[in-house]
Scaffold this motif. Sequence first.
Motif, PDB file in Angstrom:
ATOM      1  N   UNK A  72      35.869  32.935 -57.995  1.00  0.00           N
ATOM      2  CA  UNK A  72      35.911  31.609 -58.432  1.00  0.00           C
ATOM      3  C   UNK A  72      34.583  30.922 -59.169  1.00  0.00           C
ATOM      4  N   UNK A  73      34.680  30.144 -60.023  1.00  0.00           N
ATOM      5  CA  UNK A  73      33.779  29.538 -60.703  1.00  0.00           C
ATOM      6  C   UNK A  73      33.063  28.575 -59.716  1.00  0.00           C
ATOM      7  N   UNK A  74      31.972  28.885 -59.452  1.00  0.00           N
ATOM      8  CA  UNK A  74      31.305  27.975 -58.215  1.00  0.00           C
ATOM      9  C   UNK A  74      31.043  26.465 -59.090  1.00  0.00           C
ATOM     10  N   UNK A  75      30.566  26.367 -60.149  1.00  0.00           N
ATOM     11  CA  UNK A  75      30.209  25.137 -60.907  1.00  0.00           C
ATOM     12  C   UNK A  75      31.549  24.200 -61.111  1.00  0.00           C
ATOM     13  N   UNK A  76      32.724  24.941 -61.498  1.00  0.00           N
ATOM     14  CA  UNK A  76      33.923  24.125 -61.654  1.00  0.00           C
ATOM     15  C   UNK A  76      34.394  23.513 -60.317  1.00  0.00           C
ATOM     16  N   UNK A  77      34.193  24.339 -59.351  1.00  0.00           N
ATOM     17  CA  UNK A  77      34.819  24.033 -58.060  1.00  0.00           C
ATOM     18  C   UNK A  77      34.204  22.752 -57.418  1.00  0.00           C
ATOM     19  N   UNK A  78      32.633  22.844 -57.418  1.00  0.00           N
ATOM     20  CA  UNK A  78      31.773  21.842 -56.887  1.00  0.00           C
ATOM     21  C   UNK A  78      31.995  20.573 -57.551  1.00  0.00           C
ATOM     22  N   UNK A  79      31.969  20.628 -58.810  1.00  0.00           N
ATOM     23  CA  UNK A  79      32.301  19.506 -59.622  1.00  0.00           C
ATOM     24  C   UNK A  79      33.578  18.975 -59.375  1.00  0.00           C
ATOM     25  N   UNK A  80      34.630  19.628 -59.311  1.00  0.00           N
ATOM     26  CA  UNK A  80      35.990  19.379 -58.984  1.00  0.00           C
ATOM     27  C   UNK A  80      36.071  18.522 -57.632  1.00  0.00           C
TER      28      UNK A  80
END
Lengths: 318, 318, 318, 318, 318, 318
Positions: D184-192
């Motif tokens: 998974x893409x950590x950046x997208x997940x945290x921002x989401x």
Amino acid sequence: MENKKIGEFNKSDKIESFFLVKNVECKITNNSTTNKYLDFTLIDSTGEINAKLWECTNDIENLIKDNMLVKVRGVVNEYRGKLQLKIDKVRFATEEDNINIDDFILVAPYKSEDMFEVVLDFIDKIGNKDIKNITETIISSFSEKLMHYPAAKSNHHAIKGGLLYHITTMLNAAERLLEIYTYLNKDLLYAGIILHDMAKIEEMESSELGIVSRYSTEGQLLGHITQGVSLIENAGMSNNADKEVIMLLQHMILTHHYEPEYGSPKKPMIPEAEMLHHLDVLDARMYDMKKATKDLKPGEFSEKVYSLDGINVYKSLI
Amino acid sequence: MENKKIGEFNKSDKIESFFLVKNVECKITNNSTTNKYLDFTLIDSTGEINAKLWECTNDIENLIKDNMLVKVRGVVNEYRGKLQLKIDKVRFATEEDNINIDDFILVAPYKSEDMFEVVLDFIDKIGNKDIKNITETIISSFSEKLMHYPAAKSNHHAIKGGLLYHITTMLNAAERLLEIYTYLNKDLLYAGIILHDMAKIEEMESSELGIVSRYSTEGQLLGHITQGVSLIENAGMSNNADKEVIMLLQHMILTHHYEPEYGSPKKPMIPEAEMLHHLDVLDARMYDMKKATKDLKPGEFSEKVYSLDGINVYKSLI
Amino acid sequence: MENKKIGEFNKSDKIESFFLVKNVECKITNNSTTNKYLDFTLIDSTGEINAKLWECTNDIENLIKDNMLVKVRGVVNEYRGKLQLKIDKVRFATEEDNINIDDFILVAPYKSEDMFEVVLDFIDKIGNKDIKNITETIISSFSEKLMHYPAAKSNHHAIKGGLLYHITTMLNAAERLLEIYTYLNKDLLYAGIILHDMAKIEEMESSELGIVSRYSTEGQLLGHITQGVSLIENAGMSNNADKEVIMLLQHMILTHHYEPEYGSPKKPMIPEAEMLHHLDVLDARMYDMKKATKDLKPGEFSEKVYSLDGINVYKSLI
Amino acid sequence: MENKKIGEFNKSDKIESFFLVKNVECKITNNSTTNKYLDFTLIDSTGEINAKLWECTNDIENLIKDNMLVKVRGVVNEYRGKLQLKIDKVRFATEEDNINIDDFILVAPYKSEDMFEVVLDFIDKIGNKDIKNITETIISSFSEKLMHYPAAKSNHHAIKGGLLYHITTMLNAAERLLEIYTYLNKDLLYAGIILHDMAKIEEMESSELGIVSRYSTEGQLLGHITQGVSLIENAGMSNNADKEVIMLLQHMILTHHYEPEYGSPKKPMIPEAEMLHHLDVLDARMYDMKKATKDLKPGEFSEKVYSLDGINVYKSLI
Amino acid sequence: MENKKIGEFNKSDKIESFFLVKNVECKITNNSTTNKYLDFTLIDSTGEINAKLWECTNDIENLIKDNMLVKVRGVVNEYRGKLQLKIDKVRFATEEDNINIDDFILVAPYKSEDMFEVVLDFIDKIGNKDIKNITETIISSFSEKLMHYPAAKSNHHAIKGGLLYHITTMLNAAERLLEIYTYLNKDLLYAGIILHDMAKIEEMESSELGIVSRYSTEGQLLGHITQGVSLIENAGMSNNADKEVIMLLQHMILTHHYEPEYGSPKKPMIPEAEMLHHLDVLDARMYDMKKATKDLKPGEFSEKVYSLDGINVYKSLI
Amino acid sequence: MENKKIGEFNKSDKIESFFLVKNVECKITNNSTTNKYLDFTLIDSTGEINAKLWECTNDIENLIKDNMLVKVRGVVNEYRGKLQLKIDKVRFATEEDNINIDDFILVAPYKSEDMFEVVLDFIDKIGNKDIKNITETIISSFSEKLMHYPAAKSNHHAIKGGLLYHITTMLNAAERLLEIYTYLNKDLLYAGIILHDMAKIEEMESSELGIVSRYSTEGQLLGHITQGVSLIENAGMSNNADKEVIMLLQHMILTHHYEPEYGSPKKPMIPEAEMLHHLDVLDARMYDMKKATKDLKPGEFSEKVYSLDGINVYKSLI
């Protein structure tokens, strides 16, 4: 060369038997612009099968028509998981063959004339004059077609005489359940059973073999439930029947499918309508379950049966 | 003491006004076995309110009946989040009060006689003889009740003359849309609009004030769609009309609710039936939206409106 | 050899006509590893048909491409119940053939330039400055693509100029219904109609022939409703528009499909949004009904139409 | 006289304690036109209770307002199956009472400032510049309100600081699951996670006590999902962010409720959106389950919990 | 001639590689009554493909069987939009080819023995004696089959060792989430995860390659959820376990599909059952998403994935 | 003062009769903190009614308990549309009153001992040894409770002995229908009927009066269908029964509610299971219809009956 019934066919069997042509059509083969072949649906009393005659002359094309009895020689093949008959030779049956068309279609297990007698006996048991009159008026106007009409195009009781078979089985079941649920009105229940699907004769167009070719225009725009309500409206008027009787019989027709999405805009509000609905569903399901398991060995499952909510019926070992 | 309409009531207002008694009943108070009180539903042209007269003598109990006009003095209270009128004094209206019952109920914005004329004008525009005859036969048999019948018990157009108002608005809208969708059959569409809800007069029992007290027995067991199909069956027969015409009009009645769970077992299969359905829904919704926003200030939301799928209607600031 | 349109083809016709190549692909035949053939989708203004060229040389494979006009000679065949053209000869059209590509595709019945004028006329009728500005900003940024975009990939108005045709028909219908439902805000309704599907231009990728090849990535991840809300967000910001106006227009876009499962997470809460929804559905259905019945004879039913909930449309005898 | 918390009240208890007035209203008693009483909703950190002061003087009516801290003496009663406090005496709290309003409301178990720090730490872990910028822009514009906003009006995390609590718990869970689902893409997940419910601050109006009084107009007409998409549109524009980044974050917001009928017109099409949805539901349910079982004894069932599909949560014996 | 894996095939490739015969059947060609051909499903670790050997001698027909390793020479073709291998030559693999069957099937990324160790380690962490005993009893009775069983017939984790892979991933995720949701009962959660799908071994019949051929009779009539409840019933009895423990574990099995239409007649009523459900769905979806995007290029969408509600998964550009 | 049954009460009746105290509770009046009253639910064989004793002394409060027989004097009142009894005087029944508790509750129309005999007779008709053994084992373990258990908490057959009544009626109906559908396995059907609801005795807690107070913990977490499957598992084991028999009986229990949302995760796949389902529904509905119409006059409708899909049952005029 074997004289086998369709229900007994196995892949690679070499067959020589009589069949009824349910449908025949001349087609052009896939990879050419000229090669014609005949595409058949053949039936006998045990089932139906697709068949191909790959060399099709104009002679044959013009001779063979729907509903004819033919003698066919060929090989049983498999295509996309289904058996298919490759025809080597076909001719139509002659008098000397001495065969009877009723042996080639699916027919109810009782003679239509006998089943019709049963219906009349039950009408005799109806005490209420108006209910009896309405039922008699309607039944007499359909008596001829009743002899061969099936109860459906492809679901339960889709056989010659199937509608009568469905009605008489339900009447017999009803008579027995009335011994248990004694508070029900026998007259309403018997009439409701006899009339509930009668308008299917107007909704569908069936040949005398009990095979439905299409729905009528009125059948598509109105449907047998609405048509059945009108039948009772008219029979009620012409018999000068009590308003309450007309309304109750119409209510029973209207509600016998129970669910709006199956065509019943109202739910049963009298116990006789509720009972009618259950007898109808129960008889259809018992029929379909029996048909699905007929050719199974113990321990086997049938194909998915769409009229039974898509289940595979199981033939138990005990 | 103010002479206010129900729609203008605020908590603690002291009121002295005329109302129509929609319903009155004698009850015994909660914590006693003897104290009686009168429980009213009062209406005027702006709404309805519950009211209590806590001291109830036998005299008053016997005098005040449903549908009477009364003069009431009292205080506006709040109970469980709703306004309620505590009555101090009540008497019934006399001739000298010089008030008109039509000012106390919700009525269509046009006179019934005028709306009926509009319907007749549209019938004149129907070219097909059979369609015209069927429509005339049915409309004439209901002409008297049409003058006051509402279009529903509690939803859209639940007002005196509401059914005529609904029909004429739809006819006017149809005439305009026929300029856009020119391929539609005008005769079928006009007849379909005029007849689509006519059987509601048989389905519901309404007072001359346009207030529905209950559904009829036949209305509950069959419903106005099935009843409407029978109306056309009978009018078609008596006018010896073309089968196709009868079938098409029945199809339009049958399908105008579109969804099975709203009472239509078939979906529209001709464009005129499709158009009829949309005009019906559109007119009902435009009516309900207008009613819901009538008393709102810009920027406010209405209460949940159940006939509009439970939404809160918004009155915009622009 | 006949010069027939696709809509007039019958089985066994020998054809020599011009067509537009909607799609062409080289394939290898089923029972071999080397035999190639060309698989076409051909269209003209009356419909589309699958076609096969069984001998496919490298020359032809490299010459014939999508969107070309070709002259074809062949025979009409039937395969799995559908007509299919077996091509004997194909060449592409030259200048001398003197044919016009617009005669080979489905186009709106009015010229795009004229329909665009109609839209501009309606924008002129919008009184509210902010609504007018937002509408103009968006329309001008899509003005070029509007000339050919269809309103859908395969449903209603899937023709060149279809989006403009859908919008202008709705505007004309709206103008007429505003005479009936006078309490509606004309400015909101006109703008809502013009903008409701505008983001389809971003959601789908269409050729200049009005044929949609695919949905865009953003179209798949967000959808034209969400994209349309963003269009208004941006146009509202750049025009420094009133917050209320932006919100109301966004609400209209957001709710115009009405049902959550069709993409509208909220239901219409203002009457103009409700009206927009009905005009949209009504116009789509009237279009699809007309298209489905166009080639039917009276008394016939169309094929099942999926965009019309799977019904068969009936062409009545009257 | 006992100094008890609401959560410990039993029928017939005589109480003398401090409470927060969540809501107070003057009403007139049922059987009179003049007797006023005060109807309270009182809360403390353990729950809420309805309370009545039957003798209400003008003085008291004018003094006691929402959100005040009061000292109350009274008796616990039962009315329609619910506990209710009959107030004998009430005064408001003074400085000498030395009590802290935060002890009277439901608050997150961590200090808002600390939770905000956690969010900032996670933003620091975002590597993609555009994602980081968009997240920072939005969070900073809501940083003040984030300190007290709950995550819902009445469901999960409906407490002061609840939105931050919900976000930080999800971030911690995400960090751990990223060790398992490493693709998974950590950046997208945290921002989401940080942004998914941020627009609830625009959708609902909350007091500083974390109590939501109403939905905003825009919240009702558009909803926090559509509002959230616009937040990202604007933050994306102002940060001149990559189109793909904007689109992906909008997709995550758009799909996080998963089902159309819960407001998501599209389903997750990237794994980070799918994960976001599950973390959101899981955290809400774990919260509601914990809350429902908090006061149960082993072997008991809770009341029906509507946010948990109406189940009764069971507190097991082990 | 290329030595390619199935996942790398392009149309027109000439191939010479080893494959595993998942299924082989002798059929007769469409347009003849005698021409036989062999219809294969071939697999390797990258996928599966349909293949045809058009000339089929009796020799070959009798030699090639399911689950054999074969060497095939042929050409990649396309039929109805799918790649298909036309076989020119086939022989079976010999010892000299020195190939390993595990390289030709889809296997979990960890060795079954290692994954089984992980499960045992987690059982060690279970403190409650009864829970531990029940889990051990069941796991030991299935330990052999666990080594190769997949977690499903065609959905998520349908690979050799897939069931163990699914269980261990969930256990690892659970361990981490227990740090966040500390109030959960670790013993119940670990046991629930280990046992939730164990009865799939009784529900489905799988070869040692992890390929499911059919559902068992009991699997069809009862299903793995009901079978799993019986497993616990029996293991609970034989371990003389506490009634509450048996009931809670049965409740967890019973509810882990959450929705009635997916086989769970009750919804989770304890937090551990709720968590189990989410871990199960989450792991299945993360697996399917990863599988769907594995071979995509950034910016591409996958085919529709039915186990993911029919969505097309997007591989983002960032 | 009249000695009336509850079913005959009219508003304002003055009553002096015996009743059974189904429930009694001491409450404090609404507008005070001290005034206590006793709130009763009284029943007799004709129905139930709420009753209030407004002056409640400590003596009375301590004397009157649930399930006592009392003599009451009072007046029938109406509160919120329902009849309510205001008690003037109450004492408990003594031996001299010579009354029998069975006359005060709803009981099946046959003696439990006789119905139990019927069940045993049917067990005797079961030929298959294993089926007979399993049925006997289970029935004997519940024989005592069977004597008074109802078939439901508030739906059909919610009377003392109701479960036996339901079973025996179904057995009688089954015996008759087996004459029609002769291909069914009698043994399976009889056993299925006897066992289908047996686990309701474990699911619900009923007093000896046939009144259900609550669902058991296991009943809530597992439900009687899952519990019934375990009963057969255990009885099958202890009788060392054939696996097929156990599986078939479990399948019948599992599927007898048919729909997943009513608790059946699988649909009937053998005809006996299908028949069982219909007999179950039919008997429940015939019971509820009879109960709903019992007290109606011809031409009247009942209240909405929730167990009958919310319809109003109609008592016809014929």
